[in-house]
Design a protein around this motif. Structure first.
Motif, short mmCIF file in Angstrom:
data_model
loop_
_atom_site.label_atom_id
_atom_site.label_comp_id
_atom_site.label_asym_id
_atom_site.label_seq_id
_atom_site.Cartn_x
_atom_site.Cartn_y
_atom_site.Cartn_z
N MET A 276 0.91 -1.17 -0.06
CA MET A 276 0.07 0.02 0.06
C MET A 276 0.88 1.12 0.00
SD MET A 276 -3.48 -0.34 2.40
CE MET A 276 -3.41 -1.64 3.25
N THR A 277 0.32 2.27 -0.48
CA THR A 277 1.18 3.68 -0.58
C THR A 277 0.90 4.31 0.75
OG1 THR A 277 -0.71 4.90 -1.31
CG2 THR A 277 0.73 3.98 -3.01
N TYR A 278 1.66 5.29 1.06
CA TYR A 278 1.51 6.15 2.30
C TYR A 278 -0.12 6.57 2.47
CZ TYR A 278 1.46 9.37 5.78
OH TYR A 278 1.16 10.36 6.82
N ASN A 279 -0.51 7.12 1.32
CA ASN A 279 -1.82 7.81 1.29
C ASN A 279 -3.02 6.61 1.66
OD1 ASN A 279 -1.09 10.28 1.18
ND2 ASN A 279 -0.93 10.30 -1.16
N GLU A 280 -2.79 5.44 1.10
CA GLU A 280 -3.73 4.66 1.26
C GLU A 280 -3.60 3.97 2.42
OE1 GLU A 280 -3.67 2.66 -3.40
OE2 GLU A 280 -2.23 1.59 -1.66
N LEU A 281 -2.42 3.67 3.24
CA LEU A 281 -2.49 3.32 4.49
C LEU A 281 -2.90 4.51 5.71
CD1 LEU A 281 1.53 1.83 4.73
CD2 LEU A 281 -0.73 0.76 5.50
N LYS A 282 -2.41 5.60 5.35
CA LYS A 282 -3.00 6.82 6.07
C LYS A 282 -4.57 6.82 6.16
CE LYS A 282 -1.93 9.67 9.09
NZ LYS A 282 -1.07 9.43 10.26
N ASN A 283 -5.13 6.49 5.19
CA ASN A 283 -6.70 6.71 5.12
C ASN A 283 -7.23 5.43 6.21
OD1 ASN A 283 -7.12 8.87 3.54
ND2 ASN A 283 -7.15 7.52 1.70
N GLU A 284 -6.42 4.61 5.96
CA GLU A 284 -7.02 3.28 6.68
C GLU A 284 -6.76 3.30 8.01
OE1 GLU A 284 -7.21 -0.71 5.06
OE2 GLU A 284 -8.46 0.36 3.76
N GLU A 285 -5.51 4.02 8.40
CA GLU A 285 -5.17 4.33 9.98
C GLU A 285 -6.23 5.31 10.41
OE1 GLU A 285 -0.94 5.14 11.39
OE2 GLU A 285 -1.83 7.24 11.38
#
Ligand SMILES: *Cc1c(COP(=O)(O)O)cnc(C)c1O
Length: 393
Positions: free
Chosen positions: A1-10
């Motif tokens: 996952m990219t940072y942005n994808e991870l951050k959204n889920e976080e």
């Protein structure tokens, strides 16, 4: 996952309790890390002073893998060899002639030390001698009790009522310690280099006076080495450079080299105070983390390695000062626990800029950019970090 994808889920699934830097770390080697997008960083933070052996370290991987094949957890209802070995090493290497209780974090280790001090006094003097004096600007953890032990007002909010019985003396002011340590006091607890508070080393003279006061009034001297311990300052524990003999030493961060473990090391003066039924924890000293801690202590406890930590600390400090930057007002600390002093309130901006440019650093107090690199950091990695600092400062 990219940072942005991870951050959204976080944001969706993880409680929002941390102001995180905007990168997601993925893997590392030595003191160098890569994020999920492949960008490289020189690590001058070690998590927060945890990853003392760096990343992808074969010694730790072997120790943990071998233990994982045998038994990872046994509970404290049974005896296990890795725990006994860690305890023996800690006792022998400190010459405190005492015993160890294992916990899982710094706060939990300090909780154990606080309970030990109160019971020491209760056993000898009965009820009422429960007070513990800590220092203004200290940090001792995030449980309801260790928050109150922390000598900073901003931590004494929201979670009322806090545990009673803490008072705060000004660091390096022995008269204030004498005033605060009254007949109700059973212990004095302090860090020798205040970490979160701003990388502030205590004066040797003051520390010796506190020790003498503890002896005079039969108070336990508790040294919180959660951050300063395990080679961080160039000796296995910072107290060894101050020439004192504490009653209790607490540790955590670097002890497992990356796995969660804490410990309360009590000297012969008080190591039999905690007895069956008075203190316990399910995970404390579990074989997996103790296997890792054994490997860390064998490696970091070597005098040659500790000497190198001191040399690296000097190299990094002198390198930073030699940059000759007006924005840097000095470097303080011991060994590889350093604070770059900048204008008050500017430390976060500098840490962010360093990270943007490929160096991981954190902050402390009001004006320090805090450096806690892996103790195995190489000269080349330090030079790379210094080149980035030359640009950022
Ligand atoms: C980090 C720290 C603690 C708290 O440790 P945790 O593992 O976060 O509970 C306590 N004391 C000092 C000096 C620390 O640096």
């Amino acid at each position: 996952m990219t940072y942005n994808e991870l951050k959204n889920e976080e944001n969706k699934y993880v409680m929002n309790t941390y102001g995180r830097f905007p990168i997601a770390l993925d893997h590392g080697k030595g003191a160098t890390l890569w994020d999920v997008e492949g960008k490289k960083y020189i690590d001058l933070a070690s998590g927060i002073g945890v990853n003392c052996m760096g990343y992808d370290n074969q010694i730790l991987i072997d120790a943990i893998t071998q233990q994982a094949h045998k038994i990872m957890h046994a509970s404290n209802l049974f005896t296990t060899e890795p725990m006994v070995q860690v305890a023996k090493k800690l006792v022998e290497k400190t010459h405190l002639n005492g015993k160890v209780f294992f916990a899982n974090s710094g706060a939990e280790s300090n909780e154990g030390a606080i309970k030990l001090a109160r019971k020491y006094s209760f056993d000898k003097y009965g009820e009422g001698r429960y007070k513990i004096v800590t220092l203004v600007n200290s940090f001792h953890g995030r449980t309801v009790t260790t928050l109150k032990a922390t000598g900073q007002d901003r931590f004494h909010n929201y979670f009322f009522p806090f545990t009673e019985g803490f008072d705060y003396a000004v660091a390096n002011d022995i008269d204030d310690v004498r005033r605060k340590a009254d007949d109700m006091t059973c212990a004095i607890m302090m860090e020798l280099v205040q970490g979160e508070g701003g990388v502030l080393p205590l004066d040797q003279e003051f520390v010796k006076q506190v020790e003498a006061l503890c002896r005079e009034k039969d108070m336990l001297l508790i040294i919180d080495e959660v951050q300063t311990g395990i080679g961080r300052t160039g000796s296995l524990f910072a107290f060894q450079q101050y020439g004192i003999r504490p009653d209790v030493v607490t540790m955590a961060k670097g002890l497992g080299g990356g796995v969660p473990i804490g410990a309360v090391l009590a000297a012969d003066t008080c190591c039999n105070v905690l007895t069956p039924g008075t203190h316990a924890t399910t995970f404390g000293g579990t074989p997996l983390v103790c296997a890792s801690a054994n490997a860390v202590l064998d490696h970091v406890g070597d005098p040659k390695f500790l000497h190198e930590v001191k040399e690296k600390g000097e190299y990094l400090k002198n390198g930073i000062l030699a940059l000759g930057k007006d924005s840097i007002h000095g470097v303080r600390g011991m060994g590889l626990m350093l604070g770059i002093i900048v204008d008050e309130g500017k430390h976060s901006a500098f840490a962010n800029k360093l990270i943007e440019n490929g160096v991981l650093a954190i902050t402390a107090g009001k004006n320090a950019v805090r450096l806690l690199p892996p103790l195995i950091i190489s000269k080349e990695e330090m030079d790379e970090a210094l080149a980035v600092m030359a640009k950022v400062f």
